[in-house]
Design a protein around this motif. Sequence first.
Motif, short mmCIF file in Angstrom:
data_model
loop_
_atom_site.label_atom_id
_atom_site.label_comp_id
_atom_site.label_asym_id
_atom_site.label_seq_id
_atom_site.Cartn_x
_atom_site.Cartn_y
_atom_site.Cartn_z
N SER A 269 9.25 -4.00 5.87
CA SER A 269 7.91 -3.44 5.68
C SER A 269 7.18 -3.56 7.02
CB SER A 269 7.16 -4.24 4.60
OG SER A 269 5.77 -4.05 4.75
N ARG B 258 6.09 -1.74 0.71
CA ARG B 258 5.18 -2.33 -0.29
C ARG B 258 4.00 -1.41 -0.58
NH1 ARG B 258 2.47 -6.62 1.11
NH2 ARG B 258 2.96 -6.89 3.31
N TYR C 262 5.89 5.72 8.41
CA TYR C 262 5.55 4.39 7.89
C TYR C 262 4.90 3.63 9.03
CZ TYR C 262 8.76 6.41 4.64
OH TYR C 262 9.35 7.31 3.78
N LEU C 263 3.58 3.61 8.99
CA LEU C 263 2.80 3.10 10.12
C LEU C 263 1.98 1.89 9.70
CD1 LEU C 263 0.60 5.20 12.53
CD2 LEU C 263 -0.45 3.39 11.18
N ASP D 19 -6.43 6.81 -1.58
CA ASP D 19 -5.21 7.63 -1.69
C ASP D 19 -5.55 9.05 -1.30
OD1 ASP D 19 -3.47 5.68 -2.59
OD2 ASP D 19 -3.99 5.99 -4.69
N LYS E 219 0.19 13.23 -4.57
CA LYS E 219 -0.11 12.20 -3.56
C LYS E 219 0.63 12.48 -2.24
CE LYS E 219 -0.03 7.17 -3.20
NZ LYS E 219 -0.24 5.93 -3.92
N ILE F 104 -2.01 3.94 1.11
CA ILE F 104 -2.52 3.01 2.14
C ILE F 104 -2.59 1.61 1.55
CG2 ILE F 104 -4.52 2.46 3.59
CD1 ILE F 104 -5.07 5.53 3.68
N GLY G 65 -1.60 -0.43 6.53
CA GLY G 65 -0.29 0.22 6.38
C GLY G 65 -0.47 1.59 5.77
N GLY H 20 1.59 5.06 4.55
CA GLY H 20 2.82 5.80 4.29
C GLY H 20 2.42 7.26 4.12
C1 BTN Z 1 0.32 2.68 -2.22
O1 BTN Z 1 0.12 3.88 -2.38
O2 BTN Z 1 0.57 1.94 -3.17
C2 BTN Z 1 0.22 2.11 -0.84
C3 BTN Z 1 1.46 2.40 -0.06
C4 BTN Z 1 1.42 1.87 1.36
C5 BTN Z 1 2.70 2.14 2.11
C6 BTN Z 1 2.64 1.77 3.55
S1 BTN Z 1 4.03 2.36 4.46
C7 BTN Z 1 3.60 1.40 5.82
C8 BTN Z 1 3.14 0.07 5.28
N1 BTN Z 1 4.25 -0.80 5.03
C9 BTN Z 1 4.40 -1.10 3.73
O3 BTN Z 1 5.27 -1.84 3.26
N2 BTN Z 1 3.45 -0.49 3.02
C10 BTN Z 1 2.56 0.29 3.87
#
Ligand code: BTN
Length: 225
Positions: free
Chosen positions: A11, A37, A52-53, A96, A103, A107, A124, A126
């Motif tokens: 992650s 996550r 994935y930032l 979101d 979606k 975040i 984070g 995605g």
């Molecule tokens: C969600 O919609 O539940 C939040 C998702 C967040 C995903 C991003 S990807 C980069 C960063 N690393 C992770 O493990 N999660 C966030």
Amino acid sequence: MKIELINETESTNDYIKRYLDGGEDVIVCAARQTCGRGTKGRAFLSEAGGVYLSALTFYKGVPASDAFCVMTHASVSVCRTAEAFGISPVIKWPNDVYVKGKKLSGILIENCCSEGLLKYSIVGIGLNAENDLSSLGGIAVSLSAAAGRKISVAEARDKLIENYRTADTFSDYLRYAVTQCTVRILENGREYTAFINRILKDGRLEIQTEEGVRALSAAEITVRL
Ligand code: BTN
């Protein structure tokens, strides 16, 4: 600001913690995550084709009560990125990003506050760029699918980093956020219908039901559009 591009990690929100002692802002982008996550302890599908930032930002003198600006900034950066590719996004409170009911981005924010101040945040993001989302049963969309042309991970990533590094305001957030509509609210296992009046500057959602007006935080409720 240091920007690190990596192939794979569990992650990026965890990977970036190696920079906590450095005191310098950093952005890390991975091509895929093996243990992405999501919010509320959920997993986040993180196969190749998405961005994935994670961004680590240190703050000085920002009150913890202003921490909602971290969320608004992250979601506005994603919206500006989508718009750069001709797509019209909206924000489902709190952060979101959706396109036509699907979606586009999730975040996950981890803030560190002490003595009433925001010390640092790990944001984070995605963002679906050109990934195959068919396993999610039609609830998610990529930039490529929404734009009707291929948008590569590199294009999406570079635009997102550029927008993340650009300032914005609460009004920018309000321009994208969905309000003045009826939604379903999930609160403590109970589901009910409510009208979204507005989003308050502290991040709470002001809703109206037959019982009256209430302002609730994202930790208390989930909104279903
Ligand atoms: C969600 O919609 O539940 C939040 C998702 C967040 C995903 C991003 S990807 C980069 C960063 N690393 C992770 O493990 N999660 C966030």
